[in-house]
Design a protein around this motif. Structure first.
Motif, short mmCIF file in Angstrom:
data_model
loop_
_atom_site.label_atom_id
_atom_site.label_comp_id
_atom_site.label_asym_id
_atom_site.label_seq_id
_atom_site.Cartn_x
_atom_site.Cartn_y
_atom_site.Cartn_z
N LYS A 1 37.30 46.74 45.32
CA LYS A 1 38.47 47.31 44.67
C LYS A 1 38.06 48.43 43.71
CE LYS A 1 41.54 44.34 43.52
NZ LYS A 1 42.35 43.31 42.84
N THR B 1 49.26 51.66 46.35
CA THR B 1 49.34 50.22 46.57
C THR B 1 48.13 49.77 47.38
OG1 THR B 1 51.74 50.37 46.62
CG2 THR B 1 50.77 48.37 47.50
N GLU C 1 52.50 39.37 44.69
CA GLU C 1 51.13 38.94 44.41
C GLU C 1 50.15 39.39 45.49
OE1 GLU C 1 53.13 35.80 46.82
OE2 GLU C 1 53.67 36.75 44.93
N GLU D 1 48.65 45.25 44.74
CA GLU D 1 48.42 45.71 43.36
C GLU D 1 48.71 47.20 43.32
OE1 GLU D 1 44.60 46.14 40.42
OE2 GLU D 1 44.72 44.39 41.73
N ALA E 1 45.79 43.04 46.82
CA ALA E 1 45.36 42.37 45.59
C ALA E 1 44.19 41.43 45.80
CB ALA E 1 46.54 41.59 44.99
#
Length: 105
Positions: free
Chosen positions: A80, A70, A53, A56, A73
């Motif tokens: 993002k 990667t 978690e 992402e 998250a």
């Protein structure tokens, strides 16, 4: 299209690269020896991996959808989106196959 060339200096904690506006410099933080030793010590002692978690996996090249980047998250949504947009617009600088790694024996 302009090719990306960069000069990185770990000693000075910076990267220089050419842009259309001239030479751009990105400065990082210099690590003190005790910080480096602390980081190195953590690498030597394997810890349980953080949960998925925390990261992402993002596809930035549809031609290689099995290869992902990667990212954290917990980044704000706008950051993002801008990061993914930047990575997608510069996907040509990544080596997606061994043939993309020119001048490497």
């Amino acid at each position: 299209m302009m090719q990306l060339s960069a000069v990185a200096s770990t000693l000075h904690a910076l990267v220089k690269f050419q842009t259309q506006a001239g030479i751009t410099i990105i400065k990082g933080e210099k690590f003190h020896p005790n910080v480096c030793n602390h980081i190195f010590g953590k690498r030597c002692q394997p810890e349980r991996a953080k949960g998925t978690e925390d990261v992402e996996h993002v596809v930035i090249n549809d031609a290689h959808s099995d290869q992902t980047i990667t990212i954290a998250a917990n980044l704000p949504k706008t950051l993002k989106e801008k990061l993914c947009e930047l990575l997608r617009s510069n996907k040509d600088v990544f080596a997606w196959t061994p043939a993309d790694m020119t001048r490497i024996p």
